[in-house]
Design a protein around this motif. Structure first.
Motif, PDB file in Angstrom:
ATOM      1  N   UNK A   1      70.108  57.856  68.720  1.00  0.00           N
ATOM      2  CA  UNK A   1      68.789  57.806  68.099  1.00  0.00           C
ATOM      3  C   UNK A   1      67.917  58.766  68.895  1.00  0.00           C
TER       4      UNK A   1
ATOM      5  N   UNK B   1      61.865  60.475  58.731  1.00  0.00           N
ATOM      6  CA  UNK B   1      62.917  61.170  59.463  1.00  0.00           C
ATOM      7  C   UNK B   1      64.049  61.587  58.529  1.00  0.00           C
ATOM      8  N   UNK B   2      64.044  61.052  57.305  1.00  0.00           N
ATOM      9  CA  UNK B   2      65.104  61.405  56.353  1.00  0.00           C
ATOM     10  C   UNK B   2      64.737  62.589  55.474  1.00  0.00           C
TER      11      UNK B   2
ATOM     12  N   UNK C   1      67.725  66.305  60.798  1.00  0.00           N
ATOM     13  CA  UNK C   1      67.572  65.203  59.863  1.00  0.00           C
ATOM     14  C   UNK C   1      67.928  63.890  60.565  1.00  0.00           C
ATOM     15  N   UNK C   2      67.077  62.898  60.424  1.00  0.00           N
ATOM     16  CA  UNK C   2      67.338  61.603  61.042  1.00  0.00           C
ATOM     17  C   UNK C   2      66.651  61.436  62.390  1.00  0.00           C
TER      18      UNK C   2
ATOM     19  N   UNK D   1      59.447  57.000  61.328  1.00  0.00           N
ATOM     20  CA  UNK D   1      59.797  56.045  60.272  1.00  0.00           C
ATOM     21  C   UNK D   1      60.697  56.699  59.209  1.00  0.00           C
TER      22      UNK D   1
END
Lengths: 620, 238
Positions: free
Chosen positions: B213, B14-15, B56-57, B11
């Motif tokens: 993704x 991930x940032x 990141x992400x 969710x």
């Protein structure tokens, strides 16, 4: 799962996406359908700065304690995100719900320093809220300002619907209840503002008209309706132990500037330094009890998992129960492996003993804030710190193993002479000499390191120095260079370092601090010219401000260089902080005579803060 | 005793960066009152070491951190205690005791990682028409890609580092790639190479690369020549 306001694409391009995604531990999530009032609390600077601010945490906590209110957080988007949002037309949003600010009932903006004023406009602009309060329609959020700069709200008067003068714990309930009642009655924005003007501590700028003399000084400050009182008295908490405190503060993922439990031990300061605004506006001194503080510390550690705790106050050494408090914290923190950090402690045998228990002596440095280089000027500013105290504190510290000292000074103080300037370097030299005298050669671990830094003095409203005249940018720099040259002449110059702040920012801060309503036009123009993040030297651009002053016909010298008469009506005089103008003037005159005034614990000087019926004025 | 914690990162979490995750765990372990061991000295900090950092992400259900504790409740209870103080996007999936002896350090034992990767938008590279290119891409003896690291820039053959690769019917890719401190392959490199391959074949318009993704499924180590999940180096405490 919450829907984020920014797309994955935009977030991954951002320097630190976590500034915009919210969802931190202890962030408050409510059902937007179940609350009556939505409040966005704004700190107009970057996330890591705003997230460190205690006042935000207190307000967030007390507003969210109401089931009918959802308070969320907003910070200034950093420059990279500011650009993205403007380019793509993305409206500014609150962290918790990620909803646009336009959907909110209130935008509360904390005003901690003058150099954030253009960021206030940035926030409004990105939110799609008209910058001028007069242009806002019925469906726009009400914009309310608070914090220390709200004690002279006039430069920002055109941009705000309301200001809150005083401590947030007191009047928000009345304000929010009034808002709900007005809405239930079908009342208009104007109806609410008039009603709000009657609430203690609330100032509605549109209900007042300033009138000026021909020479540009203020002639009168006229209330335009019966609801608007002539004087607005600040509101303060009288019993600190009973005030709400955030036991479960938000724990950011990013490393905030203040990444620890912050324990507020008291408000106000007994010292009465004549340059210090906080020392006057937060009077009288009010303490929390040791028992309450130890409980609070325990709860906050459990709820956050922080491994460090910091005491917060204007002068922790003046907390009367400091010994018992620190002993209590020490025994608890040792078991939990929690560090204690002790800012604003006076250096003496007691504090050094405590510090040696909680810090690594080899790495930490000692901080003194003599503010002035000679005893004469320290008497003028009423800084009750003598050279003897500094030297004996330093000697004690050097014997205890410290060898780094930081010294803070101000240049450009009223009555300052070249002797006072040179005194800065000479005091630093005396401290260096003290090190070499106290510590035998074989025990020294390298040279002593003494770092002195000087800022330029900015006169602030509600201080005895509110009558002071400022110098020009060139003069500040001349004085700083004179100090620097004197440092070079010292015997131990290799152990001494001197640095000084920017002078152009100082002058601008001076204009904004003691500005009147007419200065607002220049702030707006500067923002339109691209001024933003003025508190950040990498973005500050004085040229934009100079251009803004030219275009709006605002003369900075009028606010900084003009001598002010004893009887002049100041733009902030409609605010009553308890401390009287008569007392401030008396302090100004005593300053000119170099007379020291005793602190509140030594004896009462009758400043006027006793009207609040609490704190030190009514002890015993 | 040594403990290996397996956790997910999904969710909005991930940032947050790897560094932020490390700080997050220090606080989370304190909130859960885990009896973690500390280093000596003036500013003691908890003994913990994280396995391979996640970009990141990216999301994951196979993240690991090793800690040392003085005492512990059974695994199931510790998982529950930790999840009671966790953010939504980070869930503890396992809390297992590692053997006291032997080479168990999470980072040092990593040999491979499993990923699932989705293309966004998927229709830019339709599986039906591009599956053949995927197979021919993998069938090469060598896949030479230009890789940049902080310290150097070089062409290298990534084919030996791809242990398994499938384009599944649901449109996602499954990749099992070499991982660890000396031979590490990122899933982006495999797919970037594939997009280049498609471009050269004229099957993908230039500059129209779909976004990726990426979800990490698990990390593996090697023991006696066998690949086992990092989690299985430890044992549940009952």
């Amino acid at each position: 799962m919450r829907k984020l306001a920014l797309s994955e694409d935009i977030l991954l391009q951002a320097e630190k996406p976590a500034r915009y995604t919210g969802g931190e531990i202890n962030a408050v999530i409510k059902d937007r359908e179940q609350v009556a009032v939505r409040f966005a609390m704004v700190f107009p600077d970057v996330y890591e700065i705003g997230e460190s601010h205690l006042g935000m945490k207190i307000l967030y906590h007390l507003l969210n304690a109401r089931p009918d209110v959802w308070c969320e957080r907003v910070y200034s988007p950093w420059m990279d995100m500011d650009r993205q949002m403007r380019e793509k037309g993305i409206p500014l949003f609150a962290l918790e719900s990620q909803d646009p600010l336009k959907d909110f009932d209130f935008l509360g903006i904390t005003l901690q320093y003058e150099m954030c004023y253009t960021n206030v406009l940035q926030v409004l602009d990105l939110a799609g809220i008209p910058l001028l309060a007069a242009d806002r329609g019925e469906d726009m959020p009400l914009v309310i300002g608070g914090g220390p700069c709200a004690y002279n709200p006039e430069p920002l008067a055109d941009f705000f619907d309301l200001f809150y003068i005083g401590e947030g714990e007191v009047s928000y309930d009345a304000l929010l209840d009034g808002y709900k009642e007005n809405r239930a009655r079908g009342g208009s924005r104007q109806d609410f503002l008039r009603k709000a003007a009657e609430i203690p501590g609330i100032y509605v700028p549109s209900l007042y008209r300033p009138e000026y003399h021909e020479d540009g000084t203020l002639a009168d400050f006229v209330p335009l309706c019966p609801e608007a009182p002539r004087k607005i008295r600040k509101v303060i908490v009288s019993q600190m132990d009973e005030a709400p405190y955030p036991l479960k503060p938000v724990v950011p993922y990013l490393k905030a500037t203040q990444d620890r439990v912050v324990l507020e031990i008291m408000r106000g300061c007994i010292r009465g330094c004549r340059f210090c605004q906080a020392g006057m506006i937060y009077r009288p001194v009010r303490q929390k009890s040791v028992g309450k503080l130890l409980d609070t510390a325990r709860c906050m550690q459990d709820a956050t998992g922080y491994d460090e705790i910091s005491l917060s106050s204007l002068s922790s050494s003046d907390y009367t129960e400091l010994g018992p408090l620190l002993n209590g914290l020490l025994s608890e923190c040792r078991d939990r492996k929690v560090n204690i950090s002790l800012p604003s402690l006076r250096i003496d045998a007691f504090s050094l003993d405590v510090m040696s228990k909680v810090q690594d002596v080899k790495k930490s440095s000692l901080t003194f804030a003599p503010e002035g280089g000679t005893q004469r000027i320290r008497n003028v500013i009423n800084k009750g710190l003598t050279e003897e105290e500094i030297l004996s504190g330093a000697a004690e510290a050097f014997r205890g193993g410290w060898n780094k000292v930081k010294l803070y000074f101000m240049l450009g103080l009223p009555t300052e002479t070249e002797e006072d300037m040179r005194g800065i370097a000479e005091l630093a030299e005396k401290i260096a000499k003290c090190y070499y005298a106290e510590v035998p050669k074989e025990q020294r671990k390298g040279k002593v390191q003494i770092t002195a830094s000087a800022s330029f003095f900015v006169p602030k409203p509600f201080t005895p120095f509110q009558w002071a005249t400022m110098e020009t940018e060139e003069e500040y720099l001349r004085r700083a260079r004179l100090v620097k040259d004197t440092f070079r002449e010292q015997l131990n110059r290799k152990s001494l370092h001197f640095q000084y702040h920017e002078a152009d920012v100082t002058v601008l801060e001076g204009v904004l601090a003691r500005g009147d309503r007419r200065v607002g036009a220049a702030i707006l123009e500067a923002y339109r010219l691209g001024a933003i993040y003025d508190a950040w030297s990498e973005f500050f651009d004085m040229e934009k401000w100079r251009e803004a002053f030219r275009r709006t016909g605002v003369d900075p010298d009028f606010y900084t260089r003009r001598p002010r008469q004893a009887e002049e009506l100041f733009p902030w005089d409609f605010i009553d902080i308890g401390v009287t103008k008569r007392f401030l003037r008396r302090e100004w005159e005593r300053a000119m005579e170099g007379l020291v005034t005793p602190n509140c614990r030594e004896s009462c000087s009758g400043c006027g803060a006793a009207v609040f019926g609490g704190g030190i004025c009514h002890e015993n | 005793m040594k403990i290996r914690i397996r956790f997910s990162k999904t969710e909005d979490l991930r940032f947050i960066s790897h560094l932020d995750v490390m700080r997050y765990f220090q606080k989370a372990l304190r909130r859960a009152h885990v009896d973690i061991s500390y280093t000596q000295g003036f500013s003691p900090h908890p003994v913990m070491s994280f396995a391979s950092p996640l970009g990141l992400g990216q999301t994951s259900e196979g993240e690991y951190v090793d800690i040392e504790v003085g005492s512990s409740q059974p695994s199931a209870q510790m998982v529950e205690r930790l999840n009671a103080v966790m953010a939504e996007g980070i869930q503890v999936l396992g809390f297992r005791r590692l053997p006291d002896t032997g080479k168990t350090n999470a980072m040092a034992t990593i040999a491979a990682a499993d990923y699932q990767v989705w293309l966004q938008p998927e229709e830019w590279v339709p599986r039906a028409s591009c599956l053949g290119y995927w197979e021919s891409y993998l069938a090469q003896d060598a896949i030479v890609v230009h890789q940049k690291t902080k310290s150097r820039e070089a062409d290298s053959d990534i084919r030996p580092l791809i242990q398994e690769a499938q384009w599944r019917e649901d449109g996602s890719f499954f990749l099992r790639l070499a991982a660890g401190s000396d031979r590490n392959l990122k899933p982006e490199a495999v797919l970037d190479g594939f997009f280049l391959w498609l471009e050269e074949a004229g099957a993908l318009p230039q500059g129209q690369k779909p976004a990726l993704r990426i979800h990490r499924l698990d990390l593996y180590g090697e023991q006696d020549g066998k690949r086992i999940s990092l989690e299985d180096f430890g044992e549940d405490m009952v």
